[in-house]
Design an enzyme around this catalytic site. Structure first.
Site, PDB file in Angstrom:
ATOM      1  N   CYS A   2     -33.045 -71.793 -36.548  1.00  0.00           N
ATOM      2  CA  CYS A   2     -32.564 -71.812 -37.935  1.00  0.00           C
ATOM      3  C   CYS A   2     -31.782 -70.526 -38.236  1.00  0.00           C
ATOM      4  O   CYS A   2     -31.941 -69.515 -37.563  1.00  0.00           O
ATOM      5  CB  CYS A   2     -33.684 -71.950 -38.947  1.00  0.00           C
ATOM      6  SG  CYS A   2     -34.692 -73.401 -38.751  1.00  0.00           S
ATOM      7  N   ARG A  27     -28.105 -71.251 -33.500  1.00  0.00           N
ATOM      8  CA  ARG A  27     -29.558 -71.063 -33.586  1.00  0.00           C
ATOM      9  C   ARG A  27     -30.290 -72.326 -34.013  1.00  0.00           C
ATOM     10  O   ARG A  27     -31.521 -72.353 -34.082  1.00  0.00           O
ATOM     11  CB  ARG A  27     -29.862 -69.946 -34.579  1.00  0.00           C
ATOM     12  CG  ARG A  27     -29.212 -68.636 -34.197  1.00  0.00           C
ATOM     13  CD  ARG A  27     -29.722 -67.536 -35.073  1.00  0.00           C
ATOM     14  NE  ARG A  27     -31.100 -67.239 -34.751  1.00  0.00           N
ATOM     15  CZ  ARG A  27     -31.483 -66.247 -33.971  1.00  0.00           C
ATOM     16  NH1 ARG A  27     -30.597 -65.476 -33.422  1.00  0.00           N
ATOM     17  NH2 ARG A  27     -32.743 -66.037 -33.736  1.00  0.00           N
ATOM     18  N   TRP A  74     -33.180 -76.089 -37.520  1.00  0.00           N
ATOM     19  CA  TRP A  74     -33.752 -76.722 -36.327  1.00  0.00           C
ATOM     20  C   TRP A  74     -35.117 -77.229 -36.775  1.00  0.00           C
ATOM     21  O   TRP A  74     -36.009 -76.437 -37.092  1.00  0.00           O
ATOM     22  CB  TRP A  74     -33.897 -75.697 -35.201  1.00  0.00           C
ATOM     23  CG  TRP A  74     -34.379 -76.261 -33.900  1.00  0.00           C
ATOM     24  CD1 TRP A  74     -33.625 -76.829 -32.914  1.00  0.00           C
ATOM     25  CD2 TRP A  74     -35.735 -76.293 -33.426  1.00  0.00           C
ATOM     26  NE1 TRP A  74     -34.425 -77.210 -31.868  1.00  0.00           N
ATOM     27  CE2 TRP A  74     -35.716 -76.901 -32.149  1.00  0.00           C
ATOM     28  CE3 TRP A  74     -36.966 -75.889 -33.956  1.00  0.00           C
ATOM     29  CZ2 TRP A  74     -36.870 -77.100 -31.398  1.00  0.00           C
ATOM     30  CZ3 TRP A  74     -38.114 -76.086 -33.198  1.00  0.00           C
ATOM     31  CH2 TRP A  74     -38.067 -76.684 -31.936  1.00  0.00           C
ATOM     32  N   GLU A 480     -33.903 -73.395 -12.155  1.00  0.00           N
ATOM     33  CA  GLU A 480     -32.947 -73.029 -13.199  1.00  0.00           C
ATOM     34  C   GLU A 480     -31.724 -73.963 -13.161  1.00  0.00           C
ATOM     35  O   GLU A 480     -31.234 -74.403 -14.212  1.00  0.00           O
ATOM     36  CB  GLU A 480     -32.523 -71.565 -13.037  1.00  0.00           C
ATOM     37  CG  GLU A 480     -31.371 -71.105 -13.915  1.00  0.00           C
ATOM     38  CD  GLU A 480     -31.597 -71.238 -15.417  1.00  0.00           C
ATOM     39  OE1 GLU A 480     -32.720 -71.566 -15.838  1.00  0.00           O
ATOM     40  OE2 GLU A 480     -30.635 -71.030 -16.166  1.00  0.00           O
ATOM     41  N   HIS A 503     -44.023 -83.815  -0.124  1.00  0.00           N
ATOM     42  CA  HIS A 503     -45.362 -84.140  -0.650  1.00  0.00           C
ATOM     43  C   HIS A 503     -45.291 -85.053  -1.878  1.00  0.00           C
ATOM     44  O   HIS A 503     -46.252 -85.134  -2.633  1.00  0.00           O
ATOM     45  CB  HIS A 503     -46.110 -82.851  -0.997  1.00  0.00           C
ATOM     46  CG  HIS A 503     -46.305 -81.961   0.192  1.00  0.00           C
ATOM     47  ND1 HIS A 503     -47.149 -82.288   1.228  1.00  0.00           N
ATOM     48  CD2 HIS A 503     -45.740 -80.775   0.535  1.00  0.00           C
ATOM     49  CE1 HIS A 503     -47.104 -81.338   2.145  1.00  0.00           C
ATOM     50  NE2 HIS A 503     -46.238 -80.407   1.738  1.00  0.00           N
ATOM     51  N   LYS A 602     -31.339 -71.940 -29.994  1.00  0.00           N
ATOM     52  CA  LYS A 602     -31.130 -70.769 -29.142  1.00  0.00           C
ATOM     53  C   LYS A 602     -32.383 -69.908 -29.047  1.00  0.00           C
ATOM     54  O   LYS A 602     -32.687 -69.349 -28.008  1.00  0.00           O
ATOM     55  CB  LYS A 602     -29.962 -69.950 -29.699  1.00  0.00           C
ATOM     56  CG  LYS A 602     -29.551 -68.791 -28.828  1.00  0.00           C
ATOM     57  CD  LYS A 602     -28.980 -69.283 -27.515  1.00  0.00           C
ATOM     58  CE  LYS A 602     -28.685 -68.150 -26.544  1.00  0.00           C
ATOM     59  NZ  LYS A 602     -28.533 -68.674 -25.174  1.00  0.00           N
TER      60      LYS A 602
HETATM   61  O1  M6R Z   1     -34.790 -65.959 -25.952  1.00  0.00           O
HETATM   62  P1  M6R Z   1     -35.621 -66.282 -24.740  1.00  0.00           P
HETATM   63  O2  M6R Z   1     -34.998 -65.816 -23.478  1.00  0.00           O
HETATM   64  O3  M6R Z   1     -37.026 -65.831 -24.860  1.00  0.00           O
HETATM   65  O4  M6R Z   1     -35.632 -67.870 -24.698  1.00  0.00           O
HETATM   66  C1  M6R Z   1     -36.439 -68.555 -23.795  1.00  0.00           C
HETATM   67  C2  M6R Z   1     -36.063 -70.014 -23.700  1.00  0.00           C
HETATM   68  O5  M6R Z   1     -36.228 -70.645 -24.927  1.00  0.00           O
HETATM   69  C3  M6R Z   1     -34.615 -70.207 -23.213  1.00  0.00           C
HETATM   70  O6  M6R Z   1     -34.400 -69.584 -21.994  1.00  0.00           O
HETATM   71  C4  M6R Z   1     -34.296 -71.703 -23.079  1.00  0.00           C
HETATM   72  O7  M6R Z   1     -35.012 -72.266 -22.021  1.00  0.00           O
HETATM   73  C5  M6R Z   1     -32.799 -71.911 -22.905  1.00  0.00           C
HETATM   74  N1  M6R Z   1     -32.420 -73.107 -23.582  1.00  0.00           N
HETATM   75  C6  M6R Z   1     -32.378 -71.984 -21.489  1.00  0.00           C
HETATM   76  O8  M6R Z   1     -31.071 -72.365 -21.282  1.00  0.00           O
END
Ligand code: M6R
Length: 607
Positions: A2, A27, A74, A480, A503, A602
């Site tokens: 938000c 955000r 959000w 990742e 597995h 974000k």
């Molecule tokens: O701000 P942060 O690095 O703590 O955020 C962690 C996760 O929310 C963030 O990495 C999220 O997984 C992203 N969408 C990854 O692309």
């Protein structure tokens, strides 16, 4: 999660609010709204959807006025809808409020207010704040805000506008950032400095439980007991270049392209060229402290947790110290006593992630030492931890992390070296030096390899499922890479330690389920070659990400992306780049909203 914007000044509020919402949209972006005050009346416009679609239909004449508040949402309490969008108001329409964060005692307060005859129209916890403010208000904004704070538990930032306080914004911070921007003849309030850039030249950051009363002439700040707080505003510095996409069609692509420069700056800042040592000036732990550690726990969420997974391996391998990654959301549930020989490293881009912050608080309560590997110096986690490693990635606007991940990997690798040095492994940096010097250029070449990645995207963009495999330091690369694909292209993708495939996941292998194999180096690569053959033996489609000097991987894979060869502990920083580009290219072909994927935000400030 938000975004809040407020304006009071000599100009029209609406254009400033709409621009602020646009700048904050990364955000959270499922709904947006504004409220403007004029001549003691409040006018609200809000709906489900994105600001660029909503704002053009808002009536500028109806919304004329010089004071207003805005919000981009959000959803946490209640689905995205007009009624749940912010601003929320009380029944009489005397007060409007926008809100970031969560009210923990929402249910109890709703029941209490309902029993007193208050009718709720939305499912939001935000509406509770509006009713409380309206019922507490006797004309004094500070006393009213204190009354609201006294009743509410949780983490939130609030911005109120009351029709009997013309030209005045009332801002409240508890656990969620809020800034007051001071300009010429106008003041703004925002949850993120980005929305102040270009208008305010000085900024006041609210501290915990502070209240600000903001008018066009300036702001007064008050502590929770009502006492006036004196605080000098700081000059507002914001990198103008980071406000625009610089000609790139998406923020995500711009940020992928920024990586060589960000990494070059980081290497330059962190390696002392004279003494050949790692420089982490704000670590706050002495060599003796580091030498006394018996274990390191790294905590983070999403992409940050995968960087932490890599960091744990690096610390074990380079410093000889047991280390593990625990997702932030799980850490406070561990039935363990910690103590000062345990170091807890919180990895986070925003520094605001609630799960990671909770892990830090749990670690502190259990007596552990704490360090943050962060991209946000003024964040909540930065304030909680003892030591700080700034990853210097610059603002990241694309919701999917790209440049932040590579800066986290490099920072964690250097932290591992620093711990190793403090524990007597004086030469730990030496074997890495040539690779660190070559890293920015290697990443530049990996980014320039986009045409080969586009060829792969053409082949795989219709897939519904994908597998990503990697070993050792590239296990993190695989998970990742899969997360990036999931997040921005909505293809279901799973990342595995390659040895685990046989597995279970091998049951999925087919030509329609492409497998991305991050080949790695040395013994890991030898085993990856076997795993790739197992996929091929079952008619799977294999895309290999392999080093340029790897002569075998091209022979066993269907599609190939080559990357520069580097030291095995540095190579994962390069290996992830084609995976970022692949997710980007596939998402583009599928017509997805790359910078603002569905359902995401974000910064996730709820647990
Ligand atoms: O701000 P942060 O690095 O703590 O955020 C962690 C996760 O929310 C963030 O990495 C999220 O997984 C992203 N969408 C990854 O692309």
């Amino acid at each position: 999660m938000c975004g809040i914007i407020g304006y009071t000044g000599e100009g029209e509020a609406l254009p400033v609010l709409v621009e602020g919402i646009r700048l904050l949209s990364y955000r959270g972006y499922d709904s947006a709204g504004v409220a403007v005050e004029r001549d003691g009346a409040l006018v609200v416009e809000k709906d489900k959807g994105r600001i660029e679609d909503l704002a053009p239909s808002w009536d500028r004449t109806r919304l004329a006025g010089r004071t207003g508040i805005g919000h981009t949402r959000w959803a946490t309490h209640g689905r995205p809808s007009r009624v749940n969008a912010h601003p929320q108001s009380d029944a009489a329409g005397d007060v409007v409020v926008v809100h970031n964060g969560v009210l923990d005692n929402d249910i109890a307060l709703r029941e209490e207010l309902a029993a007193a005859g208050v009718g709720f129209v939305s499912e939001t916890d935000t509406e509770v704040f509006a009713h409380l403010f309206a019922r507490t208000f006797r004309g004094d904004p500070v006393a009213t805000a204190r009354g609201v704070l006294a009743r509410c538990h949780g983490r939130f930032a609030l911005l109120f506008l009351h029709r009997r306080l013309p030209g005045t914004l009332v801002a409240v911070r508890r656990g969620s950032p809020l800034l007051v921007g001071l300009g010429r003849g106008e003041c703004l309030v925002a949850s993120d400095v980005r929305a102040l850039a270009g208008r305010a030249d000085r900024v006041l950051e609210l501290e915990e439980d502070e209240i600000a009363v903001v008018t066009p002439a300036g702001a007064t700040v008050h502590a929770a007991d009502g006492r006036r707080v004196t605080r000098e505003p700081k000059a507002l510095r914001y990198d103008e270049a980071s406000l625009g996409r610089g000609g790139f069609p998406h923020w995500t692509l711009k940020e992928i392209h920024e990586q060589p420069e960000r990494l070059a700056d980081l290497v330059a800042a962190r390696i002392d060229p004279v003494h050949g040592r790692v420089r982490l000036d704000e670590l706050a732990l002495s060599d003796a402290d580091l030498a006394s550690l018996d274990r390191v726990d790294l905590v983070g969420s999403g992409t940050a947790s995968y960087a932490a997974m890599f960091g744990a391996r690096a610390i074990e391998a380079l410093a000889g110290l047991p280390a593990r990654m625990v997702p932030g959301s799980e850490y406070d549930a561990l039935p363990e006593t910690l103590g000062p020989r345990r170091l807890v490293v919180a990895v986070s881009q925003s520094g605001e992630t609630a799960d990671t912050h909770a892990a830090v608080e749990a670690a502190k309560a259990a007596g552990a030492r704490t360090v943050g590997v962060l991209n946000a110096r003024a964040s909540r986690i930065a304030r909680s931890v003892e030591g700080f490693v700034d990853i210097h990635a610059g603002p990241e606007i694309g919701v999917a992390s790209t440049k932040v991940y590579t800066s986290m990997l490099l920072s964690l690798l250097l932290l591992a070296v620093r711990i190793a040095e403090a524990r007597g492994r004086r030469g730990a940096l030496m074997p890495l030096r040539p690779g660190l010097d070559a890293l920015p250029d290697a990443v530049r070449r990996a980014v320039a390899g986009a045409p080969a990645v586009k060829d792969v995207a053409r082949e795989v963009h219709r897939a519904q499922n994908m597998l990503y495999l990697g070993r050792g330091p590239d296990h993190a690369t695989a998970v990742e890479g899969a997360l990036k694909m999931k997040e921005i292209s909505y293809i279901h993708a799973e990342g595995y330690a390659a040895g685990e495939m046989k597995h279970g996941p091998i049951a999925l292998v087919s030509w329609d389920v492409p497998t991305v194999a991050v080949m790695g180096h040395g013994e890991h690569r030898t085993r990856m070659l076997s795993n790739v053959r197992e996929v091929k033996a079952r008619d799977g489609l294999v895309i290999a990400v392999a080093a340029e000097d790897d002569a075998d991987s091209p022979k066993v894979s269907d599609l190939l992306v080559q990357v520069p060869t580097l030291h095995p502990w540095i190579a994962p920083i390069v290996h992830v780049v084609p995976l970022q580009l692949l997710a980007y290219e596939v998402a583009k072909r599928r017509g997805c909203d790359i910078d603002q994927p569905r359902n995401l935000a974000k910064s996730v400030t709820v647990q």
